[in-house]
Design an enzyme around this catalytic site. Sequence first.
Site, PDB file in Angstrom:
ATOM      1  N   ARG A  43      -1.153   2.997   2.037  1.00 12.10           N
ATOM      2  CA  ARG A  43      -0.143   1.956   1.855  1.00 12.10           C
ATOM      3  C   ARG A  43       1.194   2.424   2.418  1.00 12.10           C
ATOM      4  O   ARG A  43       1.386   3.622   2.638  1.00 12.10           O
ATOM      5  CB  ARG A  43       0.026   1.702   0.349  1.00 12.10           C
ATOM      6  N   ASP A  55      -4.500  -5.653  -2.508  1.00 13.12           N
ATOM      7  CA  ASP A  55      -4.093  -5.625  -3.914  1.00 13.12           C
ATOM      8  C   ASP A  55      -3.756  -7.022  -4.445  1.00 13.12           C
ATOM      9  O   ASP A  55      -2.599  -7.424  -4.520  1.00 13.12           O
ATOM     10  CB  ASP A  55      -2.898  -4.677  -4.128  1.00 13.12           C
ATOM     11  N   LYS A 104     -12.389  -0.232  -8.267  1.00 10.96           N
ATOM     12  CA  LYS A 104     -11.201  -0.600  -9.055  1.00 10.96           C
ATOM     13  C   LYS A 104     -11.609  -0.893 -10.494  1.00 10.96           C
ATOM     14  O   LYS A 104     -12.547  -1.639 -10.719  1.00 10.96           O
ATOM     15  CB  LYS A 104     -10.547  -1.832  -8.424  1.00 10.96           C
ATOM     16  N   ASP A 136       3.983  -0.728  -2.346  1.00  8.43           N
ATOM     17  CA  ASP A 136       2.739  -0.025  -2.685  1.00  8.43           C
ATOM     18  C   ASP A 136       1.530  -0.955  -2.544  1.00  8.43           C
ATOM     19  O   ASP A 136       0.393  -0.498  -2.634  1.00  8.43           O
ATOM     20  CB  ASP A 136       2.794   0.538  -4.112  1.00  8.43           C
ATOM     21  N   ASN A 137       1.784  -2.232  -2.331  1.00  4.53           N
ATOM     22  CA  ASN A 137       0.669  -3.167  -2.118  1.00  4.53           C
ATOM     23  C   ASN A 137       0.559  -3.589  -0.664  1.00  4.53           C
ATOM     24  O   ASN A 137      -0.164  -4.537  -0.344  1.00  4.53           O
ATOM     25  CB  ASN A 137       0.854  -4.407  -3.006  1.00  4.53           C
ATOM     26  N   GLY A 196      -3.899   4.204 -10.400  1.00  3.79           N
ATOM     27  CA  GLY A 196      -3.910   4.349 -11.851  1.00  3.79           C
ATOM     28  C   GLY A 196      -5.208   3.873 -12.475  1.00  3.79           C
ATOM     29  O   GLY A 196      -5.476   4.134 -13.640  1.00  3.79           O
ATOM     30  N   ARG A 197      -5.973   3.142 -11.701  1.00  2.00           N
ATOM     31  CA  ARG A 197      -7.235   2.640 -12.263  1.00  2.00           C
ATOM     32  C   ARG A 197      -8.296   2.416 -11.191  1.00  2.00           C
ATOM     33  O   ARG A 197      -9.301   1.742 -11.433  1.00  2.00           O
ATOM     34  CB  ARG A 197      -6.980   1.339 -12.979  1.00  2.00           C
ATOM     35  N   GLY A 238      -6.434   2.225 -17.298  1.00  2.95           N
ATOM     36  CA  GLY A 238      -7.350   2.541 -16.202  1.00  2.95           C
ATOM     37  C   GLY A 238      -8.399   1.479 -15.945  1.00  2.95           C
ATOM     38  O   GLY A 238      -9.267   1.643 -15.087  1.00  2.95           O
TER      39      GLY A 238
HETATM   40  P1  AMP Z   1      -0.536  -3.327  -9.223  1.00  2.00           P
HETATM   41  O1  AMP Z   1       0.571  -4.176  -9.754  1.00  2.00           O
HETATM   42  O2  AMP Z   1      -1.901  -3.747  -9.681  1.00  2.00           O
HETATM   43  O3  AMP Z   1      -0.470  -3.155  -7.754  1.00  2.00           O
HETATM   44  O4  AMP Z   1      -0.338  -1.891  -9.877  1.00  2.00           O
HETATM   45  C1  AMP Z   1       0.851  -1.128  -9.801  1.00  2.00           C
HETATM   46  C2  AMP Z   1       0.578   0.276 -10.308  1.00  2.00           C
HETATM   47  O5  AMP Z   1       0.145   0.248 -11.663  1.00  2.00           O
HETATM   48  C3  AMP Z   1      -0.500   1.020  -9.548  1.00  2.00           C
HETATM   49  O6  AMP Z   1      -0.148   2.372  -9.554  1.00  2.00           O
HETATM   50  C4  AMP Z   1      -1.727   0.777 -10.389  1.00  2.00           C
HETATM   51  O7  AMP Z   1      -2.724   1.756 -10.211  1.00  2.00           O
HETATM   52  C5  AMP Z   1      -1.135   0.839 -11.790  1.00  2.00           C
HETATM   53  N1  AMP Z   1      -1.940   0.073 -12.762  1.00  2.00           N
HETATM   54  C6  AMP Z   1      -2.074  -1.277 -12.842  1.00  2.00           C
HETATM   55  N2  AMP Z   1      -2.860  -1.611 -13.879  1.00  2.00           N
HETATM   56  C7  AMP Z   1      -3.245  -0.465 -14.473  1.00  2.00           C
HETATM   57  C8  AMP Z   1      -4.072  -0.137 -15.586  1.00  2.00           C
HETATM   58  N3  AMP Z   1      -4.651  -1.075 -16.321  1.00  2.00           N
HETATM   59  N4  AMP Z   1      -4.232   1.157 -15.878  1.00  2.00           N
HETATM   60  C9  AMP Z   1      -3.638   2.119 -15.174  1.00  2.00           C
HETATM   61  N5  AMP Z   1      -2.862   1.888 -14.118  1.00  2.00           N
HETATM   62  C10 AMP Z   1      -2.654   0.609 -13.759  1.00  2.00           C
HETATM   63 MG    MG Z   2      -1.113  -2.154  -6.349  1.00  2.00          MG
END
Ligand code: AMP
Ligand code: MG
Length: 487
Positions: free
Chosen positions: A183, A262, A113, A252-253, A92-93, A126
């Site tokens: 992952r 992550d 990232k 997913d991590n 997502g980012r 993002g």
């Molecule tokens: P995370 O908890 O960082 O592993 O993220 C979980 C999901 O949320 C993943 O798909 C990330 O890409 C998405 N994500 C986290 N933060 C953001 C953000 N600021 N913008 C877009 N997607 C995000």
């Molecule tokens: Mg993640």
Amino acid sequence: MKALDELTFDNRFARLGDAFSTHVLPEPLDEPRLVVASNAAMALLDLDPAVAETPVFAELFSGHKLWAEAEPRAMVYSGHQFGGYTPQLGDGRGLLLGEVYNEAGEHWDLHLKGAGMTPYSRMGDGRAVLRSSIREFLASEALHALGIPSSRALCVIGSSTPVWREKQERGAMVLRLAHSHIRFGHFEYFYYTKKPEQQAELAEHVLNLHYPECREQPEPYMAMFREIVERNAEMIAKWQAYGFCHGVMNTDNMSILGITFDFGPFAFLDDFDAHFICNHSDHEGRYSFSNQVPIGQWNLSALAQALTPFISVDALKEALGLYLPLYQAHYLDLMRRRLGLTTAEDDDQKLVEQLLKLMQNSGVDYTLFFRRLGDESAALAVARLRDDFVDLAGFDAWAERYKARVARDGDYSEVQRRERMHAVNPLYILRNYLAQNAIAAAESGDYSEVRRLHEVLSKPFEEQVGMEQYAQRPPDWGKHLEISCSS
Ligand code: AMP
Ligand code: MG
């Protein structure tokens, strides 16, 4: 040594096509500037460390410039978050800029990232903020230096771009390196969306590129899953032995390579606390320190479910059954070494458990205890450490057992004992308050503290002159810091 424009790309994941990832260009940050770079990570790409200081470096890793051969892609995946299935996640980012191979023939994913919105951004912007980018950078390089498998970090680039979290912050990007960014959740995505062809393609990709030795086995997929189980057991044993709490062990991590991946609200233990929860939105303590062990198995079971099209349920169960015994063997081996023992006895597990219980009751600093235990002979060390414990009778009883155990282990000089123990017991770890200090300075434009802390943590076992302040227990304000889960 290579210049930045001499990297060689071979974008194997991008070639899998649009079912696996989407082409997205990075969205540049304003006024990019180098916050910190890792020379050790630069070396993985054969890059001359001096290039980090050139303007083009900050431009490349903040989305302003791109190599002609790079093929930036956002990967699709899903995963179990806090036990519940989320059908679609994805980058997502972050963007996989491409795969670079070095002179030794190793492939490294370049993953940027904080690179802006993608089709998988959902409600997010993002972006990544400076604070969380610095934490990820420091943690990945520090874990690696401790011998804990981890993704790596090449650099953090800061900017003037405003990003809103609880308050206005500044956007940053971290360039992450790993042999793969696949992952557990990648396999889950194709399994639950019922795309068997793509799932098979993904499995072939992982097998061929990352587990080629399993090809030689009678059942290659089975061998690959067993290897993934083994690597996870070993990684989590190292987390537990060194007091690392990941905080968000969603599937997913979890990396298909068994590397730490992550980084969010992670923490190293200061005082030993088996029940420690570093993620303050984890109200039930699903990812508490001691729960990391069973959760490791839970996550592997989720992956196993997604692999049922390739491997029989019985075989998957058998491989999953290896996890706990392997974990225990690795953990005990490391803890024996942390105690300075070179041989194995049946009661060693008990010796470790009793010690941890005493440490828990007295709030003893987990890292410094082991470091000091190796400073001198067992008898002198326990006599000096005794003051840290509240239950003196309990500690004395443990100390007697420990001294007797050390005596049975062998006859070493104090120097031999110190060298052996200091080589496995770090003096410096990434304490949350140290990261906070470095972040506060960086947020006001002074990057020297991040750089110094990174340097110190790159040699965690070596006593470094003038760096005593990094080897202290946290001050009162620095204990039990609530690390924001927004990143
Ligand atoms: P995370 O908890 O960082 O592993 O993220 C979980 C999901 O949320 C993943 O798909 C990330 O890409 C998405 N994500 C986290 N933060 C953001 C953000 N600021 N913008 C877009 N997607 C995000
Ligand atoms: Mg993640």
